[in-house]
Design a protein around this motif. Structure first.
Motif, PDB file in Angstrom:
ATOM      1  N   PHE A   1     -15.994  42.724  74.460  1.00  0.00           N
ATOM      2  CA  PHE A   1     -15.451  43.461  73.319  1.00  0.00           C
ATOM      3  C   PHE A   1     -16.501  43.713  72.241  1.00  0.00           C
TER       4      PHE A   1
ATOM      5  N   GLN B   1     -13.594  38.082  79.357  1.00  0.00           N
ATOM      6  CA  GLN B   1     -14.746  37.574  78.627  1.00  0.00           C
ATOM      7  C   GLN B   1     -14.755  38.246  77.266  1.00  0.00           C
ATOM      8  N   VAL B   2     -14.748  37.452  76.231  1.00  0.00           N
ATOM      9  CA  VAL B   2     -14.678  38.003  74.884  1.00  0.00           C
ATOM     10  C   VAL B   2     -15.925  38.846  74.552  1.00  0.00           C
ATOM     11  N   TYR B   3     -17.025  38.586  75.273  1.00  0.00           N
ATOM     12  CA  TYR B   3     -18.269  39.321  75.012  1.00  0.00           C
ATOM     13  C   TYR B   3     -18.166  40.804  75.358  1.00  0.00           C
TER      14      TYR B   3
ATOM     15  N   GLU C   1      -7.445  37.653  67.874  1.00  0.00           N
ATOM     16  CA  GLU C   1      -8.593  37.618  66.952  1.00  0.00           C
ATOM     17  C   GLU C   1      -9.447  38.873  67.104  1.00  0.00           C
ATOM     18  N   VAL C   2      -9.718  39.242  68.361  1.00  0.00           N
ATOM     19  CA  VAL C   2     -10.546  40.432  68.609  1.00  0.00           C
ATOM     20  C   VAL C   2      -9.842  41.674  68.039  1.00  0.00           C
TER      21      VAL C   2
ATOM     22  N   LYS D   1      -7.497  34.756  72.409  1.00  0.00           N
ATOM     23  CA  LYS D   1      -8.533  35.383  71.581  1.00  0.00           C
ATOM     24  C   LYS D   1      -8.316  36.883  71.370  1.00  0.00           C
ATOM     25  N   LEU D   2      -7.468  37.488  72.200  1.00  0.00           N
ATOM     26  CA  LEU D   2      -7.217  38.926  72.034  1.00  0.00           C
ATOM     27  C   LEU D   2      -6.690  39.233  70.632  1.00  0.00           C
TER      28      LEU D   2
END
Lengths: 180, 65
Positions: free
Chosen positions: B13, B9-11, A129-130, A126-127
């Protein structure tokens, strides 16, 4: 819109400088504080995103979005507005359009092969995408900064009126105290 | 690798993104610093509030299905 009360100097030049490097247009206009705020917020967001994607998520290919939507890098439409930091991608993409083997700066920000992108997604998850969101949003935020450099703040007159009202209230309060 | 890909944790970011959006948007609206901070704080509050509510709603729907 009413005439801005702050000196915008040459708005076209300021807008161009604001595109070239976030905050630069405001430094040119003498609005140093806002220039710093734009530069810190936008560049920090852009470079954080860029680092998350290991420098491979900002690229441009000269392909038609209709005939080749897979290869069209739609995110670059936003990233482009960060200015100079995203410009090498446009230069590399243009060079490769004319000669697929051509690249400068050791291929820095040149369009990566699909297998490299796939590997990046597998490895970083996911990095990627972020990072793409960060860099794209940074570019879109700079559109606001460019418009601010060109036109001035939206509620400038209102701010002036409100601060003038606050000053009047303070002055009348002081006068009342003096009379008492 | 600067941002370790292993466990995150994507949160985490989300807050930097929300803060940057709030500050830049507010700065483009106002010239007075007090107004910029005030507007940015309010916007930040609203965005995070809406994100939390949406996430809670989606989680609720997700656990019911």
């Amino acid at each position: 819109m009413s005439e801005p009360s702050i000196p915008l100097r040459n708005p076209y030049q300021a807008a161009f400088l604001a595109w070239l490097c976030p905050g630069l247009g405001h430094f040119y206009q003498g609005r140093t504080g806002k220039g710093c705020l734009y530069a810190i917020c936008i560049l920090a967001l852009y470079f954080m995103g860029f680092a998350m994607g290991e420098g491979k998520i900002v690229y441009w290919r000269w392909v038609s979005p209709l005939s080749d939507p897979e290869k069209f890098s739609v995110y670059y439409l936003g990233q482009f507005f960060v200015g100079l930091p995203a410009l090498p991608a446009m230069i590399q993409g243009t060079l490769q359009y004319f000669d697929p083997t051509a690249s400068i700066l050791w291929g820095f920000m040149s369009p990566p092969d699909q297998n490299i992108l796939n590997g990046l997604h597998r490895r970083l998850g996911k990095l990627v995408e972020v990072g793409t969101i960060y860099t794209t949003v940074a570019g879109l935020l700079n559109v606001l900064a460019i418009y601010d450099a060109y036109e001035g703040p939206a509620y400038d007159a209102l701010d002036d009126e409100e601060s003038a009202t606050e000053e009047t209230v303070e002055v009348s309060g002081l006068k009342a105290e003096g009379q008492a | 690798m600067i941002f370790g890909a292993a466990q995150f944790q994507v949160y985490w970011f989300v807050p930097p993104l929300v803060v940057a959006i709030s500050l830049v948007y507010s700065a483009s609206r106002h010239e007075a610093w007090s107004r910029i901070w005030h507007h940015a704080f309010k916007l930040c509050y609203w965005i995070i509030g809406i994100l939390i509510l949406t996430t809670a709603f989606l989680l609720l729907v997700n656990t019911q299905v």
